[in-house]
Motif scaffolding. Structure first.
Motif, PDB file in Angstrom:
ATOM      1  N   GLY A  25     -52.130  32.008 -26.073  1.00 43.57           N
ATOM      2  CA  GLY A  25     -51.502  32.930 -27.017  1.00 43.57           C
ATOM      3  C   GLY A  25     -50.041  33.202 -26.787  1.00 43.57           C
ATOM      4  N   ARG A  26     -49.377  32.485 -25.857  1.00 45.09           N
ATOM      5  CA  ARG A  26     -47.937  32.694 -25.638  1.00 45.09           C
ATOM      6  C   ARG A  26     -47.206  32.546 -26.965  1.00 45.09           C
ATOM      7  N   GLN A  27     -46.401  33.548 -27.296  1.00 50.12           N
ATOM      8  CA  GLN A  27     -45.680  33.591 -28.571  1.00 50.12           C
ATOM      9  C   GLN A  27     -44.282  32.992 -28.419  1.00 50.12           C
ATOM     10  N   VAL A  28     -43.886  32.198 -29.399  1.00 50.55           N
ATOM     11  CA  VAL A  28     -42.566  31.567 -29.403  1.00 50.55           C
ATOM     12  C   VAL A  28     -41.973  31.722 -30.793  1.00 50.55           C
ATOM     13  N   GLY A  29     -40.669  31.931 -30.849  1.00 49.14           N
ATOM     14  CA  GLY A  29     -39.966  32.008 -32.126  1.00 49.14           C
ATOM     15  C   GLY A  29     -38.506  31.655 -31.937  1.00 49.14           C
ATOM     16  N   PRO A  30     -37.807  31.407 -33.027  1.00 50.62           N
ATOM     17  CA  PRO A  30     -36.414  30.961 -32.920  1.00 50.62           C
ATOM     18  C   PRO A  30     -35.473  31.971 -32.293  1.00 50.62           C
ATOM     19  N   GLU A  31     -35.762  33.265 -32.398  1.00 54.52           N
ATOM     20  CA  GLU A  31     -34.870  34.269 -31.815  1.00 54.52           C
ATOM     21  C   GLU A  31     -34.759  34.118 -30.305  1.00 54.52           C
ATOM     22  N   GLN A  32     -35.798  33.584 -29.666  1.00 55.92           N
ATOM     23  CA  GLN A  32     -35.761  33.374 -28.218  1.00 55.92           C
ATOM     24  C   GLN A  32     -34.699  32.352 -27.820  1.00 55.92           C
ATOM     25  N   PHE A  33     -34.251  31.568 -28.782  1.00 59.44           N
ATOM     26  CA  PHE A  33     -33.308  30.488 -28.506  1.00 59.44           C
ATOM     27  C   PHE A  33     -31.944  30.746 -29.139  1.00 59.44           C
ATOM     28  N   ARG A  34     -31.664  32.010 -29.467  1.00 54.51           N
ATOM     29  CA  ARG A  34     -30.358  32.362 -30.042  1.00 54.51           C
ATOM     30  C   ARG A  34     -29.287  31.832 -29.119  1.00 54.51           C
ATOM     31  N   GLY A  35     -28.255  31.263 -29.682  1.00 58.85           N
ATOM     32  CA  GLY A  35     -27.219  30.608 -28.898  1.00 58.85           C
ATOM     33  C   GLY A  35     -27.407  29.103 -28.834  1.00 58.85           C
ATOM     34  N   HIS A  36     -28.549  28.625 -29.334  1.00 60.02           N
ATOM     35  CA  HIS A  36     -28.855  27.197 -29.419  1.00 60.02           C
ATOM     36  C   HIS A  36     -29.167  26.865 -30.873  1.00 60.02           C
ATOM     37  N   PRO A  37     -28.821  25.677 -31.337  1.00 61.29           N
ATOM     38  CA  PRO A  37     -29.349  25.261 -32.637  1.00 61.29           C
ATOM     39  C   PRO A  37     -30.865  25.080 -32.504  1.00 61.29           C
ATOM     40  N   VAL A  38     -31.597  25.479 -33.525  1.00 60.94           N
ATOM     41  CA  VAL A  38     -33.057  25.357 -33.516  1.00 60.94           C
ATOM     42  C   VAL A  38     -33.477  24.508 -34.709  1.00 60.94           C
ATOM     43  N   VAL A  39     -34.282  23.492 -34.429  1.00 59.97           N
ATOM     44  CA  VAL A  39     -34.844  22.638 -35.469  1.00 59.97           C
ATOM     45  C   VAL A  39     -36.275  23.098 -35.707  1.00 59.97           C
ATOM     46  N   LEU A  40     -36.541  23.581 -36.925  1.00 65.69           N
ATOM     47  CA  LEU A  40     -37.904  23.936 -37.325  1.00 65.69           C
ATOM     48  C   LEU A  40     -38.452  22.743 -38.091  1.00 65.69           C
ATOM     49  N   ALA A  41     -39.476  22.107 -37.527  1.00 66.15           N
ATOM     50  CA  ALA A  41     -40.082  20.931 -38.142  1.00 66.15           C
ATOM     51  C   ALA A  41     -41.458  21.326 -38.670  1.00 66.15           C
ATOM     52  N   PHE A  42     -41.501  21.741 -39.938  1.00 65.36           N
ATOM     53  CA  PHE A  42     -42.769  22.058 -40.590  1.00 65.36           C
ATOM     54  C   PHE A  42     -43.471  20.744 -40.918  1.00 65.36           C
ATOM     55  N   TYR A  43     -44.774  20.681 -40.666  1.00 66.95           N
ATOM     56  CA  TYR A  43     -45.518  19.456 -40.954  1.00 66.95           C
ATOM     57  C   TYR A  43     -46.931  19.814 -41.416  1.00 66.95           C
ATOM     58  N   PRO A  44     -47.548  18.941 -42.231  1.00 68.06           N
ATOM     59  CA  PRO A  44     -48.828  19.287 -42.849  1.00 68.06           C
ATOM     60  C   PRO A  44     -49.993  19.505 -41.883  1.00 68.06           C
ATOM     61  N   ALA A  45     -50.192  18.609 -40.912  1.00 66.97           N
ATOM     62  CA  ALA A  45     -51.401  18.744 -40.094  1.00 66.97           C
ATOM     63  C   ALA A  45     -51.318  17.898 -38.835  1.00 66.97           C
ATOM     64  N   ASP A  46     -51.921  18.402 -37.766  1.00 61.82           N
ATOM     65  CA  ASP A  46     -52.120  17.597 -36.569  1.00 61.82           C
ATOM     66  C   ASP A  46     -53.050  16.435 -36.932  1.00 61.82           C
ATOM     67  N   TRP A  47     -52.995  15.397 -36.168  1.00 61.73           N
ATOM     68  CA  TRP A  47     -53.951  14.288 -36.214  1.00 61.73           C
ATOM     69  C   TRP A  47     -53.803  13.359 -37.415  1.00 61.73           C
ATOM     70  N   THR A  48     -52.771  13.539 -38.225  1.00 62.93           N
ATOM     71  CA  THR A  48     -52.544  12.589 -39.310  1.00 62.93           C
ATOM     72  C   THR A  48     -51.516  11.570 -38.826  1.00 62.93           C
ATOM     73  N   PRO A  49     -51.594  10.330 -39.321  1.00 64.00           N
ATOM     74  CA  PRO A  49     -50.682   9.299 -38.811  1.00 64.00           C
ATOM     75  C   PRO A  49     -49.205   9.636 -38.981  1.00 64.00           C
ATOM     76  N   VAL A  50     -48.797  10.122 -40.143  1.00 61.88           N
ATOM     77  CA  VAL A  50     -47.374  10.400 -40.367  1.00 61.88           C
ATOM     78  C   VAL A  50     -46.926  11.564 -39.480  1.00 61.88           C
ATOM     79  N   CYS A  51     -47.727  12.606 -39.401  1.00 60.65           N
ATOM     80  CA  CYS A  51     -47.353  13.755 -38.572  1.00 60.65           C
ATOM     81  C   CYS A  51     -47.282  13.367 -37.099  1.00 60.65           C
ATOM     82  N   GLY A  52     -48.246  12.584 -36.646  1.00 63.26           N
ATOM     83  CA  GLY A  52     -48.231  12.129 -35.259  1.00 63.26           C
ATOM     84  C   GLY A  52     -46.990  11.324 -34.950  1.00 63.26           C
TER      85      GLY A  52
END
Length: 165
Positions: A25-52
């Motif tokens: 349950g460790r929580q992570v969010g972009p605010e923890q990395f303020r001062g760094h560029p953050v890439v948010l990579a939204f993807y449909p689902a684990d275990w699919t070929p394209v997402c993998g």
């Protein structure tokens, strides 16, 4: 506000959030990395070929991304347990965040949620100050690669304006 492709517009403050990143349950969010560029990579689902392939590509590109001091956060509506098994199977060491409950809440806030009940294949680069700098929406069956991200990070590092992909 969102742009015509539905994603949050560059120039807007990035919505804050934290999501579970590990089975404990460790929580992570972009605010923890303020001062760094953050890439948010939204993807449909684990275990699919394209997402993998997409997430494995970002892991392989990590030395180049780290050259820009960037942090990558993968986000889908899968559970944190699925993410852990998926990451272990593909050698992914950056956080995969579970936008699981309420389902897709963060994806919705970024304009990256589909009527099919999953995250869209969307990329969002957040600058060091927490402002959306660049976005790209790709078809679900297309790996967007890393070139757009690297171009956006290069423009940020050079102090040039970044635009939607």
């Amino acid at each position: 506000m969102t742009d015509p492709n539905g994603l949050i517009r560059p120039g807007r403050p990035a919505p804050g959030f934290t999501l579970p990143a590990t089975p404990d349950g460790r929580q992570v969010g972009p605010e923890q990395f303020r001062g760094h560029p953050v890439v948010l990579a939204f993807y449909p689902a684990d275990w699919t070929p394209v997402c993998g392939d997409q997430m494995a590509l970002y892991q392989a590109a990590m030395p180049e991304l780290e050259r820009y001091d960037a942090v990558v956060l993968g986000i889908s509506v899968d559970s944190r347990w699925s993410h852990q098994a998926f990451a272990d199977s593909r050698g992914i060491r950056f956080p995969l965040l579970a936008d699981f409950e309420p389902k897709g809440e963060v994806a919705r806030r970024y304009g990256a949620y589909t009527p099919q009940g999953q995250a869209a294949r969307a990329l969002v680069v957040v600058d060091r100050q927490g402002t959306v700098a660049w976005t790209q929406l790709s078809p679900a069956d297309v790996n967007p690669g890393v070139d757009g991200i690297l171009d956006a990070l290069d423009r940020l590092a050079a102090g040039r304006q970044v635009v939607a992909g």
